[in-house]
Scaffold this motif. Structure first.
Motif, PDB file in Angstrom:
ATOM      1  N   THR A  18     113.539  -8.219  55.952  1.00  0.00           N
ATOM      2  CA  THR A  18     114.346  -7.016  55.689  1.00  0.00           C
ATOM      3  C   THR A  18     113.438  -5.805  55.498  1.00  0.00           C
ATOM      4  O   THR A  18     113.681  -4.729  56.062  1.00  0.00           O
ATOM      5  CB  THR A  18     115.225  -7.215  54.442  1.00  0.00           C
ATOM      6  OG1 THR A  18     115.982  -8.415  54.568  1.00  0.00           O
ATOM      7  CG2 THR A  18     116.180  -6.041  54.269  1.00  0.00           C
ATOM      8  N   LYS A  19     112.388  -5.964  54.687  1.00  0.00           N
ATOM      9  CA  LYS A  19     111.435  -4.869  54.477  1.00  0.00           C
ATOM     10  C   LYS A  19     110.712  -4.525  55.779  1.00  0.00           C
ATOM     11  O   LYS A  19     110.398  -3.356  56.053  1.00  0.00           O
ATOM     12  CB  LYS A  19     110.421  -5.268  53.407  1.00  0.00           C
ATOM     13  CG  LYS A  19     110.904  -5.065  51.984  1.00  0.00           C
ATOM     14  CD  LYS A  19     110.990  -3.579  51.645  1.00  0.00           C
ATOM     15  CE  LYS A  19     111.416  -3.351  50.211  1.00  0.00           C
ATOM     16  NZ  LYS A  19     111.539  -1.919  49.894  1.00  0.00           N
ATOM     17  N   GLY A  25     111.683   2.958  59.914  1.00  0.00           N
ATOM     18  CA  GLY A  25     111.542   4.130  59.060  1.00  0.00           C
ATOM     19  C   GLY A  25     112.764   4.364  58.210  1.00  0.00           C
ATOM     20  O   GLY A  25     113.180   5.507  57.998  1.00  0.00           O
ATOM     21  N   ALA A  26     113.372   3.278  57.743  1.00  0.00           N
ATOM     22  CA  ALA A  26     114.608   3.379  56.965  1.00  0.00           C
ATOM     23  C   ALA A  26     114.446   2.691  55.619  1.00  0.00           C
ATOM     24  O   ALA A  26     113.627   1.787  55.462  1.00  0.00           O
ATOM     25  CB  ALA A  26     115.768   2.737  57.733  1.00  0.00           C
ATOM     26  N   GLN A  27     115.232   3.128  54.643  1.00  0.00           N
ATOM     27  CA  GLN A  27     115.212   2.487  53.342  1.00  0.00           C
ATOM     28  C   GLN A  27     115.996   1.178  53.399  1.00  0.00           C
ATOM     29  O   GLN A  27     116.908   1.014  54.213  1.00  0.00           O
ATOM     30  CB  GLN A  27     115.829   3.411  52.288  1.00  0.00           C
ATOM     31  CG  GLN A  27     114.976   4.640  51.992  1.00  0.00           C
ATOM     32  CD  GLN A  27     115.561   5.489  50.889  1.00  0.00           C
ATOM     33  OE1 GLN A  27     116.744   5.372  50.581  1.00  0.00           O
ATOM     34  NE2 GLN A  27     114.759   6.334  50.287  1.00  0.00           N
ATOM     35  N   THR A  28     115.624   0.248  52.530  1.00  0.00           N
ATOM     36  CA  THR A  28     116.306  -1.042  52.487  1.00  0.00           C
ATOM     37  C   THR A  28     116.830  -1.307  51.084  1.00  0.00           C
ATOM     38  O   THR A  28     116.301  -0.771  50.100  1.00  0.00           O
ATOM     39  CB  THR A  28     115.349  -2.180  52.889  1.00  0.00           C
ATOM     40  OG1 THR A  28     114.205  -2.160  52.025  1.00  0.00           O
ATOM     41  CG2 THR A  28     114.895  -2.030  54.325  1.00  0.00           C
ATOM     42  N   LYS A  29     117.843  -2.154  51.011  1.00  0.00           N
ATOM     43  CA  LYS A  29     118.396  -2.554  49.720  1.00  0.00           C
ATOM     44  C   LYS A  29     118.490  -4.073  49.706  1.00  0.00           C
ATOM     45  O   LYS A  29     119.015  -4.682  50.639  1.00  0.00           O
ATOM     46  CB  LYS A  29     119.780  -1.929  49.512  1.00  0.00           C
ATOM     47  CG  LYS A  29     120.361  -2.251  48.136  1.00  0.00           C
ATOM     48  CD  LYS A  29     121.719  -1.577  47.942  1.00  0.00           C
ATOM     49  CE  LYS A  29     122.307  -1.913  46.575  1.00  0.00           C
ATOM     50  NZ  LYS A  29     123.642  -1.296  46.376  1.00  0.00           N
ATOM     51  N   LEU A  30     117.971  -4.697  48.633  1.00  0.00           N
ATOM     52  CA  LEU A  30     117.903  -6.147  48.544  1.00  0.00           C
ATOM     53  C   LEU A  30     118.777  -6.606  47.378  1.00  0.00           C
ATOM     54  O   LEU A  30     118.441  -6.386  46.218  1.00  0.00           O
ATOM     55  CB  LEU A  30     116.452  -6.599  48.341  1.00  0.00           C
ATOM     56  CG  LEU A  30     115.410  -5.918  49.253  1.00  0.00           C
ATOM     57  CD1 LEU A  30     114.009  -6.277  48.827  1.00  0.00           C
ATOM     58  CD2 LEU A  30     115.649  -6.286  50.705  1.00  0.00           C
ATOM     59  N   ASP A  31     119.882  -7.237  47.707  1.00  0.00           N
ATOM     60  CA  ASP A  31     120.813  -7.713  46.680  1.00  0.00           C
ATOM     61  C   ASP A  31     120.881  -9.239  46.765  1.00  0.00           C
ATOM     62  O   ASP A  31     121.665  -9.813  47.516  1.00  0.00           O
ATOM     63  CB  ASP A  31     122.201  -7.099  46.912  1.00  0.00           C
ATOM     64  CG  ASP A  31     123.196  -7.488  45.814  1.00  0.00           C
ATOM     65  OD1 ASP A  31     122.820  -8.294  44.938  1.00  0.00           O
ATOM     66  OD2 ASP A  31     124.330  -6.992  45.858  1.00  0.00           O
TER      67      ASP A  31
END
Length: 445
Positions: free
Chosen positions: A55-56, A63-69
């Motif tokens: 995912t990272k 070049g995008a932000q990621t969110k890990l839930d």
């Protein structure tokens, strides 16, 4: 659920390593649009990596932000991204961080030493053990979030969840916390456990303090080049090491995945860089009809081996390339002997072979790689081109003498065209490109 091969370069339907195809859906709109990778947890389990890593990796590449839930198994990349593109990016992640560089097997583990700042790759199939061979933004994330870290805290500060619980002054005056308190509080780390963590931070592997291993780690940390493999290859004979490099180049050509930097790094690791052009000539120019096409296609690869850092010629490597070309001519004498001048001019025009090396080569025959008779005949056939080089060199020297009073240094010599009465060697007829134009004009020399 549809599955694909972990290594999608392998087309074998019975390939044992499978993973689910990525499933992604786009949610939201406007500035809040995001792509949710629905089955990232299943994919990550199949390739043996935490789901945070790919995912990272997507975030770094896009070049995008990621969110890990982790709680809800939701792994999100900001923005709208096509699942086909994400699958292609996953292939890149697998190639860099999963597949063994020796056997292309995905049965590998990453051993992270946060203290030393190193990431090692260990293959359970072939026994490979060496530094991770790619420098990527993800490396920093892996160092901060090693694979054995609780996935629930990956992506946050390493110290979060590990910091010992603060003791109030009242507790301090009454003594330390009771044993039961320590056992019930997962955030409290006993001093002896902390010591064990420090000692075992490299995953149970003892640190190799040999001169070679230290040099490999230093190279990996300082210049970011490929880490030296901790193996027994260097103890093998030169012929065995050349055979290893031969297999490496052949495999790359068969897969149509020739990476000049990787092949150069492998040759340097095996300490066969100078002689490697012998193998390159044999494999790249196996088809005598495609020598011009292959020379153009793999020009950068050849330059990496025949020049030092693209600026200074590696004379020995260029001589070995000439020896390799002689061997190719020997295999196809009937067709290539008459084309010797054109072949040499081809490599000269591409700056792969330097004038000085060609002139020295023409002076002396050798029976090391072809028979002495054939060596002499090849040089005899090359004489028109060699004569042209000598005449051009003489004209250059005359020009420099006449301009002694000018403080100008000419790095590149102007190409001099032969007069009409000069003997013209037979030239190679090169295949045309798809647009109908020739790659290189090997015309009258």
């Amino acid at each position: 659920m549809a599955t694909v091969n972990v290594n999608r370069n392998v087309t074998d339907a019975f390939y044992r390593y499978k993973m689910p195809k990525l499933i992604a859906k786009v949610e939201g709109k406007g500035n809040g649009i995001k792509t949710v990778i629905v089955n990232m947890a299943d994919v990550a389990k199949a390739i043996g990596r935490p789901p945070t890593y790919p995912t990272k990796y997507f975030g770094c590449e896009l070049g995008a932000q990621t969110k890990l839930d982790h709680k809800n198994d939701r792994f999100i990349v900001n923005g709208s991204h096509d699942v086909v593109k994400l699958q292609d990016l996953l292939d890149g992640f697998i190639r860099k961080f999963v597949l063994c560089p020796e056997c292309d097997n995905p049965e590998t583990d990453l051993v992270v030493s946060a203290k030393k700042g190193t990431i090692q790759q260990v293959c359970k199939a072939c026994g490979f053990h060496g530094m991770l061979q790619f420098n990527h933004k993800l490396n920093t994330f892996i160092l901060k979030n090693p694979p054995n870290l609780n996935p629930a805290v990956q992506g946050s500060s390493l110290t979060e969840g590990k910091r010992p619980k603060r003791i109030s002054k009242k507790q301090e005056s009454n003594g330390d916390m009771t044993k039961s308190d320590e056992e019930s509080d997962p955030t409290v780390v006993a001093p002896e456990k902390v010591a064990d963590e420090v000692n075992d931070d490299d995953g149970g592997w003892l640190a190799d303090v040999s001169e070679e291993a230290v040099r490999a780690r230093a190279l990996d940390l300082s210049s970011g080049v490929k880490g030296l493999t901790i193996s027994e290859d260097l103890e093998k004979t030169e012929k065995e090491r050349m055979d290893i490099f031969y297999t490496c180049v052949k495999t790359a050509l068969e897969k149509n995945n020739v990476d000049a930097k990787e092949l150069l790094s492998e040759a340097e690791r095996l300490e066969v860089k100078t002689k490697a052009p012998l193998i390159l000539a044999e494999l790249l120019f196996a088809d005598e009809d495609k020598i011009p096409i292959q020379a153009k296609k793999h020009r950068i690869l050849l330059l990496r081996f025949t020049f030092l850092r693209f600026t200074h010629e590696d004379i020995k490597a260029q001589r070995y390339l000439l020896n390799g070309i002689e061997q190719v001519i020997a295999l196809h004498k009937e067709k290539l002997l008459s084309m010797v001048p054109g072949i040499l001019k081809l490599f000269y025009d591409y700056d792969i072979l330097e004038e000085k090396v060609l002139l020295e080569w023409a002076e002396k025959t050798s029976k090391k790689y072809v028979s002495k008779e054939l060596s002499a005949e090849i040089r005899s056939r090359a004489e028109p081109f060699i004569k042209w080089l000598r005449e051009a060199e003489e004209e250059d020297s005359d020009s420099e003498e006449s301009d002694d009073d000018l403080e100008i240094e000419y790095n590149d010599r102007a190409r001099v065209t032969l007069q009409t009465e000069t003997i013209k060697p037979k030239v190679i007829k090169k295949d045309e490109d798809e647009d109908g134009t020739n790659d290189v004009d090997i015309d009258a020399i």
